[in-house]
Design an enzyme around this catalytic site. Structure first.
Site, PDB file in Angstrom:
ATOM      1  N   CYS A  24      29.216  67.462  42.202  1.00  0.00           N
ATOM      2  CA  CYS A  24      28.013  68.261  41.959  1.00  0.00           C
ATOM      3  C   CYS A  24      27.268  67.721  40.745  1.00  0.00           C
ATOM      4  CB  CYS A  24      28.362  69.728  41.673  1.00  0.00           C
ATOM      5  SG  CYS A  24      29.160  70.609  43.008  1.00  0.00           S
ATOM      6  N   ASP A  25      25.959  67.899  40.748  1.00  0.00           N
ATOM      7  CA  ASP A  25      25.178  67.589  39.555  1.00  0.00           C
ATOM      8  C   ASP A  25      23.930  68.465  39.554  1.00  0.00           C
ATOM      9  OD1 ASP A  25      25.143  65.432  37.263  1.00  0.00           O
ATOM     10  OD2 ASP A  25      23.066  65.771  37.872  1.00  0.00           O
TER      11      ASP A  25
END
Length: 202
Positions: free
Chosen positions: A74-75
């Protein structure tokens, strides 16, 4: 009885880890070590997704993972005036950010990438949540930045910590603002032919 699928979280974010734990998932955390500055210049939604894909791929490439695991990368970035705002790192930058954000609305973009270690199949998407910021004073901004909290989070704010009082409302998934969209991860798990409930720790 469902077979429990191991989720590997390719992120150092304590907020993502806690969100997953609160949802009944106990992931193994392996930090990717990906250089987040390498993709500067991309549109915010694309930047978030590509960084998530890079983090996921870096961890999935390890040879010490269980054969039948799911790796989640995730980012997050905050989009304001078309610009992607990640972690400010420096207090002066955090103060500048907040003076630009106060009384305004931004969009929190979180890229999600899920990879099945056994098959190499990938499902990926970006979740977007609109965030409305309070008209905070210079003194409030200085006090908040002095806590250190905004220096280590995308967009220089949290909704589940000290910064929560400075967010007047959100439109979309609350969990996405924390760093991982549970409804979206459930959809990605289903896209790979798995059941979300198989990730629940038992």
């Amino acid at each position: 009885m469902l077979f429990v699928v191991l989720l590997v979280l390719a992120s150092a974010s304590p907020a993502r880890l806690q969100t997953l734990r609160n949802a009944g998932v106990e992931p193994v955390v392996i930090v990717s070590g990906v250089d987040e500055s390498q993709l500067d210049g991309l549109p915010p939604a694309e930047l978030a997704l590509q960084l998530a894909e890079l983090k996921c791929a870096a961890v999935a490439a390890r040879d010490d993972l269980p054969e039948d695991a799911l790796v989640l990368g995730c980012d997050s970035v905050l989009e304001l005036d078309g610009e992607a705002l990640g972690k400010p790192l420096e207090p002066s930058e955090a103060e500048r950010r907040w003076k630009a954000m106060r009384g305004r609305t931004g969009v929190l973009r979180t890229g999600h990438c899920l990879r099945e270690t056994a098959s190499g199949r990938v499902a990926a998407a970006t979740a977007s949540t609109t965030v409305h910021f309070a008209e905070v004073s210079d003194a409030e901004i200085a006090a908040y930045v002095a806590t250190g909290e905004p220096l280590h989070v995308a967009g220089a704010f949290t909704v589940d910590g000290l910064g929560g009082a400075f967010v007047t409302g959100i439109e979309g998934d609350h969990h996405n603002v924390v760093g991982v969209s549970l409804p979206l991860v459930r959809e990605l798990v289903a896209e790979l032919g798995r059941e979300w409930t198989s990730l629940w720790s038992r």
